[in-house]
Design a protein around this motif. Structure first.
Motif, PDB file in Angstrom:
ATOM      1  N   ALA A   1     -12.013  -5.752  -9.828  1.00  0.00           N
ATOM      2  CA  ALA A   1     -12.711  -6.921  -9.321  1.00  0.00           C
ATOM      3  C   ALA A   1     -12.445  -7.127  -7.835  1.00  0.00           C
ATOM      4  CB  ALA A   1     -12.280  -8.162 -10.104  1.00  0.00           C
ATOM      5  N   LYS A   2     -11.273  -6.710  -7.362  1.00  0.00           N
ATOM      6  CA  LYS A   2     -10.918  -6.908  -5.966  1.00  0.00           C
ATOM      7  C   LYS A   2     -11.822  -6.112  -5.032  1.00  0.00           C
ATOM      8  CE  LYS A   2      -6.010  -7.781  -6.936  1.00  0.00           C
ATOM      9  NZ  LYS A   2      -4.629  -7.286  -6.742  1.00  0.00           N
ATOM     10  N   VAL A   3     -12.429  -5.052  -5.529  1.00  0.00           N
ATOM     11  CA  VAL A   3     -13.221  -4.197  -4.656  1.00  0.00           C
ATOM     12  C   VAL A   3     -14.715  -4.341  -4.929  1.00  0.00           C
ATOM     13  CG1 VAL A   3     -11.350  -2.531  -4.431  1.00  0.00           C
ATOM     14  CG2 VAL A   3     -13.020  -2.219  -6.241  1.00  0.00           C
ATOM     15  N   ASP A   4     -15.103  -5.350  -5.697  1.00  0.00           N
ATOM     16  CA  ASP A   4     -16.500  -5.511  -6.092  1.00  0.00           C
ATOM     17  C   ASP A   4     -17.259  -6.355  -5.059  1.00  0.00           C
ATOM     18  OD1 ASP A   4     -18.780  -5.299  -7.559  1.00  0.00           O
ATOM     19  OD2 ASP A   4     -18.274  -6.919  -8.951  1.00  0.00           O
ATOM     20  N   ASN A   5     -17.259  -5.916  -3.793  1.00  0.00           N
ATOM     21  CA  ASN A   5     -17.992  -6.623  -2.754  1.00  0.00           C
ATOM     22  C   ASN A   5     -18.825  -5.668  -1.904  1.00  0.00           C
ATOM     23  OD1 ASN A   5     -16.025  -5.338  -1.323  1.00  0.00           O
ATOM     24  ND2 ASN A   5     -15.166  -7.173  -0.376  1.00  0.00           N
ATOM     25  N   GLY A   6     -19.004  -4.448  -2.374  1.00  0.00           N
ATOM     26  CA  GLY A   6     -19.825  -3.488  -1.666  1.00  0.00           C
ATOM     27  C   GLY A   6     -19.114  -2.710  -0.592  1.00  0.00           C
ATOM     28  N   LYS A   7     -17.871  -3.083  -0.288  1.00  0.00           N
ATOM     29  CA  LYS A   7     -17.104  -2.376   0.727  1.00  0.00           C
ATOM     30  C   LYS A   7     -16.149  -1.382   0.072  1.00  0.00           C
ATOM     31  CE  LYS A   7     -16.967  -6.455   3.748  1.00  0.00           C
ATOM     32  NZ  LYS A   7     -16.064  -7.392   4.466  1.00  0.00           N
ATOM     33  N   PRO A   8     -15.923  -0.234   0.686  1.00  0.00           N
ATOM     34  CA  PRO A   8     -14.939   0.705   0.123  1.00  0.00           C
ATOM     35  C   PRO A   8     -13.524   0.148   0.253  1.00  0.00           C
ATOM     36  CG  PRO A   8     -15.709   1.482   2.249  1.00  0.00           C
ATOM     37  CD  PRO A   8     -16.567   0.302   1.900  1.00  0.00           C
ATOM     38  N   THR A   9     -12.678   0.515  -0.691  1.00  0.00           N
ATOM     39  CA  THR A   9     -11.286   0.073  -0.679  1.00  0.00           C
ATOM     40  C   THR A   9     -10.384   1.182  -0.156  1.00  0.00           C
ATOM     41  OG1 THR A   9     -11.592  -1.482  -2.504  1.00  0.00           O
ATOM     42  CG2 THR A   9      -9.357  -0.687  -2.115  1.00  0.00           C
ATOM     43  N   VAL A  10      -9.548   0.832   0.810  1.00  0.00           N
ATOM     44  CA  VAL A  10      -8.587   1.770   1.394  1.00  0.00           C
ATOM     45  C   VAL A  10      -7.186   1.243   1.107  1.00  0.00           C
ATOM     46  CG1 VAL A  10      -7.767   2.890   3.499  1.00  0.00           C
ATOM     47  CG2 VAL A  10     -10.215   2.393   3.215  1.00  0.00           C
ATOM     48  N   VAL A  11      -6.376   2.052   0.438  1.00  0.00           N
ATOM     49  CA  VAL A  11      -5.006   1.684   0.105  1.00  0.00           C
ATOM     50  C   VAL A  11      -4.051   2.469   0.997  1.00  0.00           C
ATOM     51  CG1 VAL A  11      -3.218   1.660  -1.677  1.00  0.00           C
ATOM     52  CG2 VAL A  11      -5.591   1.138  -2.276  1.00  0.00           C
ATOM     53  N   CYS A  12      -3.175   1.766   1.691  1.00  0.00           N
ATOM     54  CA  CYS A  12      -2.168   2.387   2.560  1.00  0.00           C
ATOM     55  C   CYS A  12      -0.779   2.069   2.022  1.00  0.00           C
ATOM     56  CB  CYS A  12      -2.286   1.861   3.983  1.00  0.00           C
ATOM     57  SG  CYS A  12      -3.893   2.162   4.758  1.00  0.00           S
ATOM     58  N   THR A  13       0.105   3.057   2.035  1.00  0.00           N
ATOM     59  CA  THR A  13       1.434   2.824   1.469  1.00  0.00           C
ATOM     60  C   THR A  13       2.285   1.931   2.353  1.00  0.00           C
ATOM     61  OG1 THR A  13       2.180   4.924   2.438  1.00  0.00           O
ATOM     62  CG2 THR A  13       1.521   4.946   0.110  1.00  0.00           C
ATOM     63  N   ILE A  14       2.265   2.149   3.684  1.00  0.00           N
ATOM     64  CA  ILE A  14       3.128   1.370   4.565  1.00  0.00           C
ATOM     65  C   ILE A  14       2.358   0.843   5.769  1.00  0.00           C
ATOM     66  CG2 ILE A  14       5.223   2.553   3.815  1.00  0.00           C
ATOM     67  CD1 ILE A  14       5.152   4.157   6.413  1.00  0.00           C
TER      68      ILE A  14
ATOM     69  N   LEU B   1     -10.187   5.501  -0.721  1.00  0.00           N
ATOM     70  CA  LEU B   1      -9.362   6.322   0.157  1.00  0.00           C
ATOM     71  C   LEU B   1      -7.915   5.861   0.026  1.00  0.00           C
ATOM     72  CD1 LEU B   1      -9.027   8.474   2.392  1.00  0.00           C
ATOM     73  CD2 LEU B   1      -9.523   6.663   4.071  1.00  0.00           C
ATOM     74  N   PHE B   2      -7.028   6.804  -0.209  1.00  0.00           N
ATOM     75  CA  PHE B   2      -5.600   6.519  -0.347  1.00  0.00           C
ATOM     76  C   PHE B   2      -4.868   7.224   0.797  1.00  0.00           C
ATOM     77  CE2 PHE B   2      -1.520   7.901  -2.595  1.00  0.00           C
ATOM     78  CZ  PHE B   2      -0.847   6.728  -2.293  1.00  0.00           C
ATOM     79  N   ILE B   3      -4.135   6.445   1.595  1.00  0.00           N
ATOM     80  CA  ILE B   3      -3.422   6.986   2.751  1.00  0.00           C
ATOM     81  C   ILE B   3      -1.929   6.800   2.533  1.00  0.00           C
ATOM     82  CG2 ILE B   3      -3.158   6.913   5.252  1.00  0.00           C
ATOM     83  CD1 ILE B   3      -5.928   5.566   5.368  1.00  0.00           C
ATOM     84  N   TYR B   4      -1.193   7.896   2.561  1.00  0.00           N
ATOM     85  CA  TYR B   4       0.253   7.853   2.348  1.00  0.00           C
ATOM     86  C   TYR B   4       0.933   8.698   3.415  1.00  0.00           C
ATOM     87  CZ  TYR B   4      -0.399  12.438   0.089  1.00  0.00           C
ATOM     88  OH  TYR B   4      -0.711  13.748  -0.167  1.00  0.00           O
ATOM     89  N   VAL B   5       2.271   8.657   3.426  1.00  0.00           N
ATOM     90  CA  VAL B   5       3.001   9.381   4.472  1.00  0.00           C
ATOM     91  C   VAL B   5       3.079  10.861   4.142  1.00  0.00           C
ATOM     92  CG1 VAL B   5       5.185   9.594   5.711  1.00  0.00           C
ATOM     93  CG2 VAL B   5       4.315   7.326   5.108  1.00  0.00           C
ATOM     94  N   GLY B   6       3.616  11.169   2.948  1.00  0.00           N
ATOM     95  CA  GLY B   6       3.628  12.554   2.510  1.00  0.00           C
ATOM     96  C   GLY B   6       4.986  13.189   2.387  1.00  0.00           C
ATOM     97  N   GLY B   7       6.060  12.451   2.671  1.00  0.00           N
ATOM     98  CA  GLY B   7       7.402  13.013   2.611  1.00  0.00           C
ATOM     99  C   GLY B   7       8.113  12.714   1.307  1.00  0.00           C
ATOM    100  N   GLU B   8       9.434  12.859   1.337  1.00  0.00           N
ATOM    101  CA  GLU B   8      10.249  12.683   0.140  1.00  0.00           C
ATOM    102  C   GLU B   8      10.138  11.268  -0.414  1.00  0.00           C
ATOM    103  OE1 GLU B   8      12.576  13.686  -2.991  1.00  0.00           O
ATOM    104  OE2 GLU B   8      11.720  15.029  -1.481  1.00  0.00           O
ATOM    105  N   THR B   9      10.017  10.273   0.471  1.00  0.00           N
ATOM    106  CA  THR B   9       9.888   8.891   0.019  1.00  0.00           C
ATOM    107  C   THR B   9       8.639   8.685  -0.824  1.00  0.00           C
ATOM    108  OG1 THR B   9      11.062   8.125   1.997  1.00  0.00           O
ATOM    109  CG2 THR B   9       9.774   6.497   0.790  1.00  0.00           C
TER     110      THR B   9
END
Length: 307
Positions: A23-36, A81-89
């Motif tokens: 429901a949070k993304v039901d406004n016609g805009k793409p959702t981008v999740v960033c870890t930090i 789109l999911f954006i993360y750092v990519g290391g051990e964390t």
């Protein structure tokens, strides 16, 4: 019967959380999740309100050891789109992509720059591993921030092709500001009277220090937050401050500052915050603080250390 009821309840709760996430993304805009925070702010500067932007690690929280909830995991899987750092964390994110990578549009910011291994210098507590880990803190260098912004801009243009012109204009304007930031750091070093700095605890600034030609000493490599700093290490850092006649030592955000205070009291120096931008306080977040704001503060702190 009770076990069956409990199981059904858990399934209902999970389905409810999935429904809420969708429901949070039901406004016609793409959702981008960033870890930090850093990549969150980079996307904010490029895309503005063209996307539903989610910061996974909440303001004020410690990002190391972060373990996403079922609802947060569902939100990632539902994102555009999911954006993360990519290391051990981010091992949990890497595992998630391994299981669902075929259906998930994701980008690791470590893949956008040239990485180096975590630093191990004389006096630092712990020993280098046989297979050292790449240092995750790529965003602490303005030059890397420029490369990351360029890569994220490309990903956002693919997500929003109709807005590509505006997105690239925003990215270009932001990169100009990052270049100005880099010039400010370089200017500080051109006038520097010394090139040695001491970090009282964790050391997430290798990329910045390498670019500026700084000699650095620190208690712990990277962000080894679960390790107690020994008296031997603290004594070593005190001696470095005295021998180099350093005016102060650095600590990072969300630190209690105890080790920095101990070194300062023993050597007569000052203590300064150098913000790694991993995350920000809730107050700063609500006030709209940016990566550039924090890094400009770092310019001033560095100036005190090398002047």
């Amino acid at each position: 019967m009770k076990r069956i009821t409990a199981f059904v309840l858990c399934i209902c709760l999970l389905l409810t959380s999935l429904a809420c996430t969708a429901a949070k993304v039901d406004n016609g805009k793409p959702t981008v999740v960033c870890t930090i925070f850093p990549q969150y702010d980079f996307v904010r500067q490029i895309a503005g309100d063209r996307v539903n932007l989610v910061l996974l690690c909440k303001p004020g929280s410690e990002v190391h050891g972060f373990d996403p909830s079922m609802t947060e995991m569902a939100g990632i899987l539902e994102s555009d789109l999911f954006i993360y750092v990519g290391g051990e964390t981010d091992r949990w994110a890497i595992d998630l992509l391994r299981k669902n990578g075929g259906d998930l549009n994701a980008i690791a910011i470590m893949d956008l720059v040239n990485t180096v291994d975590e630093a191990f210098v004389p006096g630092m507590q712990g020993e280098a591993e046989d297979e050292p880990e790449p240092d995750e803190h790529v965003w602490t260098s303005p030059k890397n921030a420029i490369r990351i912004t360029e890569g994220l801009c490309d990903a956002l243009c693919a997500l929003l092709p109709d807005d590509e012109t505006a997105l690239r204009e925003n990215a270009a304007a932001y990169i100009t500001e990052l270049e100005t930031l880099d010039d400010a750091f370089q200017s500080v070093m051109q006038k520097a009277k010394r090139t040695t700095v001491v970090f009282a605890e964790r050391f997430p600034f290798r990329y910045l220090c390498d670019e500026l030609g700084l000699t650095y000493y620190a208690a712990l490599p990277g962000c080894s937050s679960n390790e107690e700093v020994s008296l031997t290490t603290i004594s070593f850092l005190i001696e470095r401050v005295k021998e180099e006649q350093l005016p102060g030592v650095f600590y990072i955000e969300f630190s209690d500052g105890r080790i920095a205070d101990t070194i300062a009291q023993a050597s007569g120096c000052e203590t300064w915050l150098l913000h790694s931008c991993h995350n920000v306080s809730l107050e700063d977040f609500e006030n709209g603080v940016t990566y550039l704001d924090l890094m400009r503060q770092n310019v001033e702190s560095l100036k005190k250390a090398v002047d």
